[in-house]
Design a protein around this motif. Structure first.
Motif, PDB file in Angstrom:
ATOM      1  N   TYR A  43      -5.782  -3.272   9.818  1.00  0.00           N
ATOM      2  CA  TYR A  43      -4.909  -4.694   9.770  1.00  0.00           C
ATOM      3  C   TYR A  43      -3.413  -4.347  10.005  1.00  0.00           C
ATOM      4  O   TYR A  43      -2.974  -5.056  10.749  1.00  0.00           O
ATOM      5  CB  TYR A  43      -5.228  -5.230   8.404  1.00  0.00           C
ATOM      6  CG  TYR A  43      -6.425  -5.719   8.034  1.00  0.00           C
ATOM      7  CD1 TYR A  43      -7.330  -5.852   8.912  1.00  0.00           C
ATOM      8  CD2 TYR A  43      -6.790  -5.833   6.716  1.00  0.00           C
ATOM      9  CE1 TYR A  43      -8.835  -6.334   8.730  1.00  0.00           C
ATOM     10  CE2 TYR A  43      -8.074  -6.228   6.338  1.00  0.00           C
ATOM     11  CZ  TYR A  43      -9.014  -6.562   7.381  1.00  0.00           C
ATOM     12  OH  TYR A  43     -10.234  -6.868   6.996  1.00  0.00           O
ATOM     13  N   GLY A  44      -2.710  -3.458   9.468  1.00  0.00           N
ATOM     14  CA  GLY A  44      -1.223  -3.362   9.577  1.00  0.00           C
ATOM     15  C   GLY A  44      -1.085  -2.944  10.947  1.00  0.00           C
ATOM     16  O   GLY A  44      -0.192  -3.318  11.761  1.00  0.00           O
ATOM     17  N   GLY A  49      -6.271  -2.574  -1.493  1.00  0.00           N
ATOM     18  CA  GLY A  49      -6.453  -1.148  -2.241  1.00  0.00           C
ATOM     19  C   GLY A  49      -7.227  -0.213  -1.009  1.00  0.00           C
ATOM     20  O   GLY A  49      -7.118   0.815  -1.243  1.00  0.00           O
ATOM     21  N   ASP A  50      -7.784  -0.831   0.024  1.00  0.00           N
ATOM     22  CA  ASP A  50      -8.520  -0.031   1.180  1.00  0.00           C
ATOM     23  C   ASP A  50      -7.553   0.390   1.910  1.00  0.00           C
ATOM     24  O   ASP A  50      -7.082  -0.406   2.926  1.00  0.00           O
ATOM     25  CB  ASP A  50      -9.636  -1.073   1.515  1.00  0.00           C
ATOM     26  CG  ASP A  50     -10.451  -0.108   2.361  1.00  0.00           C
ATOM     27  OD1 ASP A  50     -10.183   0.763   3.086  1.00  0.00           O
ATOM     28  OD2 ASP A  50     -11.944  -0.444   2.313  1.00  0.00           O
ATOM     29  N   TYR A  51      -7.274   1.702   1.948  1.00  0.00           N
ATOM     30  CA  TYR A  51      -6.469   2.459   3.111  1.00  0.00           C
ATOM     31  C   TYR A  51      -6.721   2.374   4.535  1.00  0.00           C
ATOM     32  O   TYR A  51      -5.987   1.996   5.298  1.00  0.00           O
ATOM     33  CB  TYR A  51      -6.016   3.849   2.541  1.00  0.00           C
ATOM     34  CG  TYR A  51      -4.930   4.075   1.600  1.00  0.00           C
ATOM     35  CD1 TYR A  51      -3.771   3.586   1.703  1.00  0.00           C
ATOM     36  CD2 TYR A  51      -5.486   4.268   0.143  1.00  0.00           C
ATOM     37  CE1 TYR A  51      -2.873   3.847   0.472  1.00  0.00           C
ATOM     38  CE2 TYR A  51      -4.663   4.237  -0.995  1.00  0.00           C
ATOM     39  CZ  TYR A  51      -3.233   4.273  -0.752  1.00  0.00           C
ATOM     40  OH  TYR A  51      -2.415   4.085  -1.681  1.00  0.00           O
ATOM     41  N   LEU A  52      -8.008   2.187   4.842  1.00  0.00           N
ATOM     42  CA  LEU A  52      -8.611   2.340   6.003  1.00  0.00           C
ATOM     43  C   LEU A  52      -8.406   0.790   6.631  1.00  0.00           C
ATOM     44  O   LEU A  52      -8.026   0.766   7.754  1.00  0.00           O
ATOM     45  CB  LEU A  52      -9.860   2.626   6.174  1.00  0.00           C
ATOM     46  CG  LEU A  52     -10.835   2.589   7.511  1.00  0.00           C
ATOM     47  CD1 LEU A  52      -9.975   3.760   8.559  1.00  0.00           C
ATOM     48  CD2 LEU A  52     -12.183   2.956   7.447  1.00  0.00           C
ATOM     49  N   PRO A  73      -1.638   7.928   1.202  1.00  0.00           N
ATOM     50  CA  PRO A  73      -0.676   6.764   2.070  1.00  0.00           C
ATOM     51  C   PRO A  73      -0.071   7.398   3.259  1.00  0.00           C
ATOM     52  O   PRO A  73      -0.086   6.606   4.583  1.00  0.00           O
ATOM     53  CB  PRO A  73       0.090   6.031   1.236  1.00  0.00           C
ATOM     54  CG  PRO A  73      -0.079   6.296  -0.116  1.00  0.00           C
ATOM     55  CD  PRO A  73      -0.935   7.941  -0.152  1.00  0.00           C
ATOM     56  N   ALA A  74       0.567   8.542   3.110  1.00  0.00           N
ATOM     57  CA  ALA A  74       1.080   9.028   4.336  1.00  0.00           C
ATOM     58  C   ALA A  74       0.242   9.604   5.410  1.00  0.00           C
ATOM     59  O   ALA A  74       0.433   9.155   6.682  1.00  0.00           O
ATOM     60  CB  ALA A  74       1.872  10.529   3.839  1.00  0.00           C
ATOM     61  N   MET A  75      -1.049  10.256   5.032  1.00  0.00           N
ATOM     62  CA  MET A  75      -1.962  10.383   6.173  1.00  0.00           C
ATOM     63  C   MET A  75      -2.476   9.217   6.830  1.00  0.00           C
ATOM     64  O   MET A  75      -2.694   9.133   7.994  1.00  0.00           O
ATOM     65  CB  MET A  75      -3.005  11.134   5.514  1.00  0.00           C
ATOM     66  CG  MET A  75      -2.795  12.433   5.043  1.00  0.00           C
ATOM     67  SD  MET A  75      -2.226  13.465   6.209  1.00  0.00           S
ATOM     68  CE  MET A  75      -3.740  14.080   7.151  1.00  0.00           C
ATOM     69  N   TYR A  76      -2.600   8.188   6.193  1.00  0.00           N
ATOM     70  CA  TYR A  76      -3.024   6.759   6.945  1.00  0.00           C
ATOM     71  C   TYR A  76      -2.062   5.960   7.558  1.00  0.00           C
ATOM     72  O   TYR A  76      -2.372   5.396   8.336  1.00  0.00           O
ATOM     73  CB  TYR A  76      -3.826   5.820   5.683  1.00  0.00           C
ATOM     74  CG  TYR A  76      -5.447   6.045   5.363  1.00  0.00           C
ATOM     75  CD1 TYR A  76      -6.333   5.776   6.213  1.00  0.00           C
ATOM     76  CD2 TYR A  76      -5.436   6.758   4.128  1.00  0.00           C
ATOM     77  CE1 TYR A  76      -7.617   5.936   5.852  1.00  0.00           C
ATOM     78  CE2 TYR A  76      -6.748   6.932   3.744  1.00  0.00           C
ATOM     79  CZ  TYR A  76      -7.656   6.668   4.614  1.00  0.00           C
ATOM     80  OH  TYR A  76      -9.195   6.836   4.401  1.00  0.00           O
ATOM     81  N   MET A 134       0.923  -1.164   0.180  1.00  0.00           N
ATOM     82  CA  MET A 134      -0.038  -0.038   0.143  1.00  0.00           C
ATOM     83  C   MET A 134       0.795   1.363  -0.105  1.00  0.00           C
ATOM     84  O   MET A 134       0.342   2.195  -0.201  1.00  0.00           O
ATOM     85  CB  MET A 134      -0.927   0.071   1.172  1.00  0.00           C
ATOM     86  CG  MET A 134      -1.826  -1.203   1.297  1.00  0.00           C
ATOM     87  SD  MET A 134      -3.280  -1.141  -0.156  1.00  0.00           S
ATOM     88  CE  MET A 134      -4.194   0.347   0.265  1.00  0.00           C
ATOM     89  N   GLY A 135       2.037   0.991   0.021  1.00  0.00           N
ATOM     90  CA  GLY A 135       3.148   2.164   0.032  1.00  0.00           C
ATOM     91  C   GLY A 135       2.974   3.206   1.195  1.00  0.00           C
ATOM     92  O   GLY A 135       2.966   4.405   1.267  1.00  0.00           O
TER      93      GLY A 135
END
Length: 290
Positions: free
Chosen positions: A121-122, A113-116, A182-185, A36-37
């Motif tokens: 998860y991460g 592809g879902d950032y939330l 990606p940075a905000m998430y 996800m970067g």
């Protein structure tokens, strides 16, 4: 003999926790953060940036495990001379294990592809992995080790402050190299990691710690002792405005008992001064065993 056997069991337990913890951390990187970067700081975050930056020159880019080892190596050499070989040896084991896991675990986009979902998860996986490593008294090197080394030079700043600056710089670099979203998430992920690891390390059996200053302290204490079956301690306290001596009650109760306690105080002395705060972990009779 018994002591030696116990020590061997503890060492074995620590190695099992290290293997599991670093493996779970590697899972979060290979199956969430890298696909996800999401750059969440640390040497592995730098590894994600290096991999993205070198994908055009090298097929697949420079592997994260290689960057993690390459950045840790000079840090370990400096720490060996400045902080002692015992500290370095304990930390190096975890760092090598993390790199080994990163080398063998394949990349798979778990969040699709879902950032939330990626943040949840991460963050949860990384939080569990980090807490298992911390339970052994070790760390995985990386920016934690770098911050400890820099603290030797910049004593006026704490290790936590230096670490925040380093990891913040890595996240900002991710903002420019992989994009704002990606940075905000990734920032949200860091918050989840911290919360999950704190819950595991400190325990989830929260209790309530109470301080009470009242003219009816004896009656309130009787309710705590005989109705709630909880211990209670009276601490001599002097009011600086009135210059009067009073008893300040101190006790710890379960979360579900706080309503009963406040109802009791309201009935016996509506003018009582009450402080209620969280107690993350309470060990002893009536609560958790040692």
């Amino acid at each position: 003999m018994l002591r030696t056997h116990k020590k061997k069991k503890e060492v074995l337990r620590d190695y099992v926790l290290l293997i599991l913890g670093t493996g779970i951390m590697a899972l979060s990187i290979q199956m969430v953060f890298d696909p996800m970067g999401m750059v969440t700081g640390g040497f592995t975050g730098i590894g994600i940036l290096v991999k993205r930056a070198t994908e055009q020159m090298i097929p697949g880019g420079i592997p994260i495990w290689f960057t993690n080892l390459a950045l840790n190596l000079p840090a370990f050499i400096v720490a060996w001379f400045r902080m002692g070989k015992v500290f370095v040896r304990r930390t190096a084991v975890a760092a090598v294990l993390l790199s080994a896991w990163l080398a063998v675990i394949p990349i798979y986009n778990l969040a699709k592809g879902d950032y939330l979902l990626a943040a949840v998860y991460g963050g949860a996986l990384a939080g569990v992995g980090i807490s298992l490593v911390f339970r052994t008294g070790n760390a995985t090197g990386g920016t934690d080790l770098l911050a400890s080394i820099l603290h030797l030079r910049f004593r006026r700043f704490s290790v936590a402050q230096i670490l925040m600056v380093i990891d913040g710089a890595v996240i900002v670099a991710g903002f420019y190299l992989v994009g704002a979203r990606p940075a905000m998430y990734a920032i949200l992920t860091v918050m989840i990691v911290t919360k999950v690891s704190d819950m595991i390390l400190e325990g989830m059996n929260y209790s309530k710690m109470i301080f009470v200053v009242s003219d009816k302290s004896n009656e309130i204490a009787e309710h705590i002792l005989y109705e709630m079956n909880r211990g209670c301690t009276a601490i001599p306290a002097q009011g600086m405005y009135s210059d009067e001596m009073r008893k300040m009650l101190f006790c710890v109760v379960g979360k579900k008992e706080i309503v009963d306690f406040k109802d009791c105080v309201k009935e016996l002395d509506p003018n009582a001064f009450v402080i209620v705060t969280d107690a993350n972990e309470v060990l002893g009779e009536g609560f958790l065993e040692y």
